[in-house]
Design a protein around this motif. Structure first.
Motif, PDB file in Angstrom:
ATOM      1  N   ARG A 127       0.824  -1.213   0.000  1.00  0.00           N
ATOM      2  CA  ARG A 127       0.000   0.000   0.000  1.00  0.00           C
ATOM      3  C   ARG A 127       0.856   1.260   0.000  1.00  0.00           C
ATOM      4  NH1 ARG A 127      -3.761   1.083   5.134  1.00  0.00           N
ATOM      5  NH2 ARG A 127      -1.681   1.291   6.066  1.00  0.00           N
ATOM      6  N   ALA A 128       1.895   1.282   0.819  1.00  0.00           N
ATOM      7  CA  ALA A 128       2.769   2.455   0.882  1.00  0.00           C
ATOM      8  C   ALA A 128       3.495   2.669  -0.445  1.00  0.00           C
ATOM      9  CB  ALA A 128       3.774   2.297   2.018  1.00  0.00           C
ATOM     10  N   LEU A 129       3.916   1.603  -1.072  1.00  0.00           N
ATOM     11  CA  LEU A 129       4.606   1.712  -2.362  1.00  0.00           C
ATOM     12  C   LEU A 129       3.662   2.238  -3.430  1.00  0.00           C
ATOM     13  CD1 LEU A 129       6.565  -1.651  -2.164  1.00  0.00           C
ATOM     14  CD2 LEU A 129       7.554   0.640  -1.952  1.00  0.00           C
ATOM     15  N   ASN A 130       2.438   1.730  -3.453  1.00  0.00           N
ATOM     16  CA  ASN A 130       1.455   2.240  -4.412  1.00  0.00           C
ATOM     17  C   ASN A 130       1.181   3.719  -4.180  1.00  0.00           C
ATOM     18  OD1 ASN A 130      -0.640  -0.778  -4.542  1.00  0.00           O
ATOM     19  ND2 ASN A 130       1.247  -0.282  -5.612  1.00  0.00           N
ATOM     20  N   ARG A 131       1.063   4.125  -2.928  1.00  0.00           N
ATOM     21  CA  ARG A 131       0.834   5.539  -2.617  1.00  0.00           C
ATOM     22  C   ARG A 131       1.983   6.407  -3.118  1.00  0.00           C
ATOM     23  NH1 ARG A 131      -1.240   5.101   3.722  1.00  0.00           N
ATOM     24  NH2 ARG A 131      -3.422   4.610   3.284  1.00  0.00           N
ATOM     25  N   VAL A 188      15.597  -3.702   3.304  1.00  0.00           N
ATOM     26  CA  VAL A 188      15.221  -4.932   3.990  1.00  0.00           C
ATOM     27  C   VAL A 188      15.130  -4.678   5.486  1.00  0.00           C
ATOM     28  CG1 VAL A 188      16.179  -6.439   2.210  1.00  0.00           C
ATOM     29  CG2 VAL A 188      17.634  -5.696   4.093  1.00  0.00           C
ATOM     30  N   PHE A 189      14.305  -5.493   6.151  1.00  0.00           N
ATOM     31  CA  PHE A 189      13.993  -5.251   7.552  1.00  0.00           C
ATOM     32  C   PHE A 189      14.020  -6.559   8.344  1.00  0.00           C
ATOM     33  CE2 PHE A 189      12.086  -2.033   4.922  1.00  0.00           C
ATOM     34  CZ  PHE A 189      12.357  -0.850   5.593  1.00  0.00           C
ATOM     35  N   SER A 190      14.606  -6.478   9.562  1.00  0.00           N
ATOM     36  CA  SER A 190      14.580  -7.595  10.507  1.00  0.00           C
ATOM     37  C   SER A 190      15.217  -8.847   9.918  1.00  0.00           C
ATOM     38  CB  SER A 190      13.137  -7.881  10.940  1.00  0.00           C
ATOM     39  OG  SER A 190      12.501  -6.717  11.425  1.00  0.00           O
ATOM     40  N   VAL A 191      16.437  -8.729   9.444  1.00  0.00           N
ATOM     41  CA  VAL A 191      17.061  -9.796   8.667  1.00  0.00           C
ATOM     42  C   VAL A 191      18.030 -10.625   9.510  1.00  0.00           C
ATOM     43  CG1 VAL A 191      18.408 -10.337   6.615  1.00  0.00           C
ATOM     44  CG2 VAL A 191      16.882  -8.348   6.613  1.00  0.00           C
ATOM     45  N   SER A 242       0.561   6.546  13.278  1.00  0.00           N
ATOM     46  CA  SER A 242       0.305   7.548  12.244  1.00  0.00           C
ATOM     47  C   SER A 242      -1.146   7.471  11.765  1.00  0.00           C
ATOM     48  CB  SER A 242       1.251   7.342  11.055  1.00  0.00           C
ATOM     49  OG  SER A 242       1.123   6.039  10.538  1.00  0.00           O
ATOM     50  N   PRO A 243      -1.757   8.616  11.463  1.00  0.00           N
ATOM     51  CA  PRO A 243      -3.166   8.632  11.065  1.00  0.00           C
ATOM     52  C   PRO A 243      -3.438   7.926   9.744  1.00  0.00           C
ATOM     53  CG  PRO A 243      -2.171  10.815  10.821  1.00  0.00           C
ATOM     54  CD  PRO A 243      -1.189   9.976  11.570  1.00  0.00           C
ATOM     55  N   ASP A 244      -2.425   7.804   8.866  1.00  0.00           N
ATOM     56  CA  ASP A 244      -2.637   7.127   7.590  1.00  0.00           C
ATOM     57  C   ASP A 244      -2.407   5.625   7.684  1.00  0.00           C
ATOM     58  OD1 ASP A 244       0.092   7.032   7.878  1.00  0.00           O
ATOM     59  OD2 ASP A 244       0.562   8.068   6.009  1.00  0.00           O
ATOM     60  N   GLY A 245      -2.110   5.135   8.875  1.00  0.00           N
ATOM     61  CA  GLY A 245      -1.961   3.705   9.076  1.00  0.00           C
ATOM     62  C   GLY A 245      -0.643   3.116   8.634  1.00  0.00           C
ATOM     63  N   GLU A 246       0.296   3.949   8.193  1.00  0.00           N
ATOM     64  CA  GLU A 246       1.578   3.421   7.742  1.00  0.00           C
ATOM     65  C   GLU A 246       2.514   3.191   8.924  1.00  0.00           C
ATOM     66  OE1 GLU A 246       3.326   5.713   4.605  1.00  0.00           O
ATOM     67  OE2 GLU A 246       1.796   5.136   3.154  1.00  0.00           O
ATOM     68  N   TYR A 247       3.409   2.224   8.757  1.00  0.00           N
ATOM     69  CA  TYR A 247       4.423   1.910   9.756  1.00  0.00           C
ATOM     70  C   TYR A 247       5.761   2.518   9.348  1.00  0.00           C
ATOM     71  CZ  TYR A 247       1.686  -1.556  12.416  1.00  0.00           C
ATOM     72  OH  TYR A 247       0.777  -2.186  13.233  1.00  0.00           O
ATOM     73  N   TYR A 248       6.667   2.577  10.316  1.00  0.00           N
ATOM     74  CA  TYR A 248       7.975   3.174  10.041  1.00  0.00           C
ATOM     75  C   TYR A 248       8.703   2.436   8.920  1.00  0.00           C
ATOM     76  CZ  TYR A 248      12.793   4.720  10.647  1.00  0.00           C
ATOM     77  OH  TYR A 248      14.056   5.217  10.434  1.00  0.00           O
ATOM     78  N   SER A 249       8.637   1.116   8.904  1.00  0.00           N
ATOM     79  CA  SER A 249       9.336   0.355   7.865  1.00  0.00           C
ATOM     80  C   SER A 249       8.857   0.764   6.478  1.00  0.00           C
ATOM     81  CB  SER A 249       9.131  -1.146   8.076  1.00  0.00           C
ATOM     82  OG  SER A 249       7.757  -1.454   8.248  1.00  0.00           O
ATOM     83  N   GLU A 250       7.581   1.045   6.351  1.00  0.00           N
ATOM     84  CA  GLU A 250       7.028   1.426   5.061  1.00  0.00           C
ATOM     85  C   GLU A 250       7.475   2.830   4.658  1.00  0.00           C
ATOM     86  OE1 GLU A 250       3.530  -1.369   6.673  1.00  0.00           O
ATOM     87  OE2 GLU A 250       3.013   0.737   6.279  1.00  0.00           O
ATOM     88  N   ARG A 251       7.400   3.763   5.588  1.00  0.00           N
ATOM     89  CA  ARG A 251       7.855   5.125   5.295  1.00  0.00           C
ATOM     90  C   ARG A 251       9.349   5.140   4.983  1.00  0.00           C
ATOM     91  NH1 ARG A 251       8.324   8.617   8.607  1.00  0.00           N
ATOM     92  NH2 ARG A 251       8.133   7.563  10.621  1.00  0.00           N
ATOM     93  N   ARG A 252      10.115   4.355   5.744  1.00  0.00           N
ATOM     94  CA  ARG A 252      11.568   4.342   5.561  1.00  0.00           C
ATOM     95  C   ARG A 252      11.947   3.705   4.229  1.00  0.00           C
ATOM     96  NH1 ARG A 252      15.986   6.049   5.092  1.00  0.00           N
ATOM     97  NH2 ARG A 252      17.775   5.648   6.447  1.00  0.00           N
ATOM     98  N   ALA A 253      11.252   2.652   3.850  1.00  0.00           N
ATOM     99  CA  ALA A 253      11.532   2.012   2.565  1.00  0.00           C
ATOM    100  C   ALA A 253      11.259   2.973   1.415  1.00  0.00           C
ATOM    101  CB  ALA A 253      10.703   0.744   2.414  1.00  0.00           C
ATOM    102  N   VAL A 254      10.102   3.629   1.450  1.00  0.00           N
ATOM    103  CA  VAL A 254       9.770   4.575   0.388  1.00  0.00           C
ATOM    104  C   VAL A 254      10.794   5.701   0.344  1.00  0.00           C
ATOM    105  CG1 VAL A 254       8.092   6.335  -0.315  1.00  0.00           C
ATOM    106  CG2 VAL A 254       7.312   4.034   0.341  1.00  0.00           C
ATOM    107  N   GLU A 255      11.155   6.220   1.502  1.00  0.00           N
ATOM    108  CA  GLU A 255      12.129   7.309   1.575  1.00  0.00           C
ATOM    109  C   GLU A 255      13.460   6.900   0.950  1.00  0.00           C
ATOM    110  OE1 GLU A 255      13.439  10.119   5.210  1.00  0.00           O
ATOM    111  OE2 GLU A 255      14.028   8.026   5.460  1.00  0.00           O
TER     112      GLU A 255
END
Length: 328
Positions: free
Chosen positions: A86-90, A170-173, A307-320
């Motif tokens: 979802r975060a990637l699509n956004r 990648v996360f939690s590897v 966050s109000p948009d329901g995203e997690y840090y891993s998602e924001r960080r990956a997109v960033e």
């Protein structure tokens, strides 16, 4: 020297340790607004993979494709996968969440299944996506076991990686599988270990029904840790002489020095699955490509936020990281 000096991740106050940050997102998070289109990819060896696509609408041009790899005994439907898609699509990116052999709700055809060092299937998925002719920029994202496969793929043979692959996150590897297999057996981690072993035993039993006479189930319920399970099933079913040989071959930590595209690795210091050897600070300090971020909090495949948009840090960080012109 890509050691990320300071992480900005802060968990919600009520998730105050690594176990809560791991368990609550896994059991209670929902991500309803993701619609997959499934594709069956037939493989050269007679097996298949189920691919779950989430593409942008035709009127919205994409900025590239992200291939997302799930964790041990996961699949594309898990909340962490759907949240990332979802975060990637956004962010204007198509996403391809692929299900490993025997995952995604359907048993595979062959005796072999998947393992944590199997990069050939990732390569097949990547080249299949490129063959559509739709993408000139591709990114890779992986969680836990999928992160290990992703890092190993990038580093074991850099010349094999298509030039379209731009970056990875990648996360939690568990970059050291031998140490990780011992670490998860600690008393405080038994709840996770038992859950994984239950799922793995069910898979072996289902495979034995599919292929009568090819799998010995005697004593399967007596296997109490990953070393015993991998010695009995994972290693011999995938051509390894022993569990130790499998761990040695499959651990991404030994391949990090070969990575030639910017790759962000985020491992939380309170991750209950990861021993100290899964925080490759020396490698990151000496590599221009491996970016290591080690926030004090986060748990395993967690990183929840309020966050109000329901995203997690891993998602924001990956997109960033994936969309930045100069990663940092």
């Amino acid at each position: 020297m890509p050691l990320v000096a300071e992480s900005t991740y802060q968990p919600p106050f009520y998730l105050f340790n690594g176990h809560l940050q791991t368990i609550v997102p896994s059991l209670w998070r929902t991500v309803p607004d993701v619609a997959y289109q499934r594709e069956r990819l037939e493989l050269p060896d007679g097996d298949f993979l189920n691919l779950d696509w989430s593409r942008l609408p035709p009127m919205r041009p994409t900025n590239g494709l992200v291939i997302v790899s799930h964790g041990l005994e996961g699949d594309a439907s898990r909340p962490y996968m759907r949240g990332m898609v979802r975060a990637l699509n956004r962010a204007g990116l198509d996403a391809l969440a692929w299900n490993y052999r025997s995952c995604g709700g359907e048993m595979n055809r062959l005796l072999r299944s998947y393992h944590l060092g199997d990069t050939d299937d990732l390569d097949l998925v990547l080249r299949h996506a490129l063959a559509t002719g739709r993408y000139r920029r591709v990114f890779l994202v992986g969680f836990s076991a999928g992160g290990n496969v992703t890092l190993k793929y990038l580093g074991e043979n850099p010349d094999r990686v298509p030039t379209e692959v731009q970056r990875a996150a990648v996360f939690s590897v568990p970059t050291d599988l031998q140490a990780s297999s011992v670490h998860i057996g600690r008393l405080q981690n038994q709840v996770y270990l038992r859950r994984f072993l239950k799922s793995l035993r069910l898979k072996v039993r289902a495979k034995a029904e599919l292929l009568p006479g090819q799998i010995d189930l005697a004593g399967i319920e007596d296997l109490r840790d990953f070393q015993e399970f991998d010695s009995r099933y994972t290693a011999p079913m995938h051509g390894f002489d022993s569990a130790d040989a499998y761990y040695q071959h499959a651990s991404s930590g030994r391949y990090l020095g070969g990575i030639r595209v910017p790759a962000l690795l985020v491992n939380a210091q309170n991750d209950p699955f990861l021993p100290a050897s899964c925080f490759p600070r020396e490698v990151a300090a000496g590599s221009p490509f491996v970016f290591l971020e080690t926030p004090p909090e986060g748990g395993h495949v967690g990183f929840p936020e309020g966050s109000p948009d329901g995203e997690y840090y891993s998602e924001r960080r990956a997109v960033e990281f994936l969309t930045a012109e100069v990663p940092a």
